[in-house]
Write a protein that holds these residues in place. Structure first.
Motif, PDB file in Angstrom:
ATOM      1  N   VAL A  42      19.226  23.969  27.380  1.00 41.56           N
ATOM      2  CA  VAL A  42      18.623  24.834  28.385  1.00 41.56           C
ATOM      3  C   VAL A  42      18.651  26.295  27.946  1.00 41.56           C
ATOM      4  O   VAL A  42      17.828  27.100  28.400  1.00 41.56           O
ATOM      5  CB  VAL A  42      19.363  24.670  29.734  1.00 41.56           C
ATOM      6  CG1 VAL A  42      20.808  25.135  29.631  1.00 41.56           C
ATOM      7  CG2 VAL A  42      18.640  25.428  30.846  1.00 41.56           C
ATOM      8  N   HIS A  86      14.442  21.682  31.519  1.00 42.48           N
ATOM      9  CA  HIS A  86      15.685  22.198  32.089  1.00 42.48           C
ATOM     10  C   HIS A  86      15.417  23.382  33.015  1.00 42.48           C
ATOM     11  O   HIS A  86      14.431  24.104  32.870  1.00 42.48           O
ATOM     12  CB  HIS A  86      16.632  22.635  30.971  1.00 42.48           C
ATOM     13  CG  HIS A  86      16.785  21.614  29.894  1.00 42.48           C
ATOM     14  ND1 HIS A  86      17.506  20.460  30.058  1.00 42.48           N
ATOM     15  CD2 HIS A  86      16.284  21.566  28.632  1.00 42.48           C
ATOM     16  CE1 HIS A  86      17.457  19.756  28.943  1.00 42.48           C
ATOM     17  NE2 HIS A  86      16.721  20.405  28.068  1.00 42.48           N
ATOM     18  N   GLU A  87      16.320  23.563  33.974  1.00 45.41           N
ATOM     19  CA  GLU A  87      16.228  24.709  34.869  1.00 45.41           C
ATOM     20  C   GLU A  87      17.140  25.820  34.364  1.00 45.41           C
ATOM     21  O   GLU A  87      18.352  25.634  34.235  1.00 45.41           O
ATOM     22  CB  GLU A  87      16.623  24.325  36.296  1.00 45.41           C
ATOM     23  CG  GLU A  87      16.430  25.471  37.274  1.00 45.41           C
ATOM     24  CD  GLU A  87      16.766  25.073  38.700  1.00 45.41           C
ATOM     25  OE1 GLU A  87      16.837  25.965  39.552  1.00 45.41           O
ATOM     26  OE2 GLU A  87      16.963  23.866  38.951  1.00 45.41           O
ATOM     27  N   PHE A  88      16.555  26.950  34.081  1.00 48.88           N
ATOM     28  CA  PHE A  88      17.301  28.092  33.553  1.00 48.88           C
ATOM     29  C   PHE A  88      18.222  28.644  34.637  1.00 48.88           C
ATOM     30  O   PHE A  88      17.874  28.653  35.817  1.00 48.88           O
ATOM     31  CB  PHE A  88      16.304  29.168  33.115  1.00 48.88           C
ATOM     32  CG  PHE A  88      16.853  30.176  32.151  1.00 48.88           C
ATOM     33  CD1 PHE A  88      16.991  29.865  30.806  1.00 48.88           C
ATOM     34  CD2 PHE A  88      17.234  31.436  32.586  1.00 48.88           C
ATOM     35  CE1 PHE A  88      17.478  30.798  29.908  1.00 48.88           C
ATOM     36  CE2 PHE A  88      17.724  32.378  31.708  1.00 48.88           C
ATOM     37  CZ  PHE A  88      17.855  32.050  30.358  1.00 48.88           C
TER      38      PHE A  88
END
Length: 360
Positions: free
Chosen positions: A153, A238-240
């Motif tokens: 990520v 992915h979520e930052f």
């Protein structure tokens, strides 16, 4: 007799660590030259230094290390064995506690994942960005992209469009960089796309001249188009992390630095060798800096000012270069707070560097 350099090479402790343990009364050299202050060690102290190296890696408290070495050469080993066993119990209990807490946190994460939705939008989002401004923004953050395969990520750059602004953000945990530029044609809700490093580099190669680049986020795909061509690909799933929470810092002491002069002071000034306890086998050189009365100084071994902050020298030099200005603002808070490097003419572009804990 062994010199401090030979002792460092044979024991696994750096010269700066040996000086620290001398000042702490843990491993005192057998003789110190009264004229030069140079430290010399007896052959028998090498075993103690190697034991100290192992205890240090095991994160034993300094008070216990002192007692272990004090009892090391004695015939009665009961004290030493007791201290080792007590520290091992503490580590095991700490690990058990950590497992329990992490299990609870993972359960909370599972619940959140079931409730959260993707930031992706049903309709494509297209924004125009000045090519030269986007190029400068990417140059300002590219150095902070992570390379740890265990944390994919952090292996890209976040494109964060909100209203009429675009922010690009990168972090590898130890440094974080943010840059901002204006956009055209959006002005709506917030849209984010995490782009991996190779695609970011391909986009940057297209940004030449002063035209307008077209950034498009369409579902799970992101692309950039200029007069010179197009680069696009899948955005990372992915979520930052919420970088806006990471940059909310109390004001610190500031100094405007001449980048060329400050960079030379860092390259030629004193450094301390540092072994990273979080990343086994990773070591680097640390510069100790302080801001006093609007002036920044690089501190030596004997300067124990409470306002001094340790920072990875290579990371600081990278951040100065990425600042792309002859003069930058250096901001220091508490010794445990990030070091901030800002542009005096661009409040939306800055870098944060995590400080390094100074022994003692």
């Amino acid at each position: 007799m062994r010199s401090i350099g030979e002792m460092a090479g044979d024991s696994g402790l750096s010269a700066s660590a040996l000086r620290f343990y001398d000042r702490s009364g843990v491993l005192v050299p057998a003789w110190v030259d009264p004229l030069s202050g140079y430290r010399w060690y007896e052959p028998g102290q090498l075993d103690e230094a190697r034991v100290l190296t192992r205890l240090r890696r095991a994160q034993m408290p300094l008070a216990d290390i002192r007692l272990v070495l004090a009892g090391w050469s004695g015939a009665d080993t009961e004290l030493v064995r007791g201290l080792l066993e007590a520290h091992l119990r503490r580590l095991e209990e700490g690990l058990a506690d950590a497992r329990t807490e992490f299990s609870a946190i993972r359960a909370l994460l599972d619940d959140r994942e079931n409730l959260m939705t993707s930031l992706g939008t049903a309709a494509p989002v297209r924004v125009g960005v000045p090519a030269d401004r986007l190029a400068a923004a990417l140059d300002a953050v590219r150095f902070a992209v992570g390379t740890d395969p265990a944390l994919p990520v952090l292996g890209g750059v976040l494109f964060d469009v909100e209203g009429d602004a675009l922010r690009v953000v990168a972090t590898d945990r130890y440094r974080l960089a943010v840059a901002e530029t204006g956009t055209e044609g959006h002005g709506g809700d917030r849209v984010q796309a995490l782009v991996d490093a190779p695609l970011v580099d391909a986009m940057r190669a297209l940004l030449r001249g002063e035209g307008t680049a077209q950034l498009t986020v369409d579902g799970d795909r992101v692309s950039l188009e200029t007069d010179g061509g197009q680069a696009g690909g899948q955005r990372l799933e992915h979520e930052f992390p919420d970088y806006r929470r990471l940059v909310q810092l109390p004001a610190g002491r500031t100094a405007v630095v001449d980048v060329a002069a400050f960079g030379e002071a860092l390259r030629s000034g004193p450094v301390r060798d540092h072994e990273d306890s979080e990343r086994s086998g990773v070591s680097y050189e640390v510069s100790v800096v302080a801001v006093d009365g609007g002036t920044v100084t690089v501190r030596g071994e004997g300067d124990e000012d409470e306002h001094r902050v340790g920072v990875n020298r290579a990371y600081l030099l990278d951040a100065l270069a990425a600042g792309a200005r002859d003069r930058l603002v250096l901001e220091l808070g508490a010794p445990t707070a990030p070091v901030v490097i800002r542009r005096p003419d661009d409040a939306g572009t800055y870098s944060l560097l995590m400080p390094v804990r100074l022994e003692g």
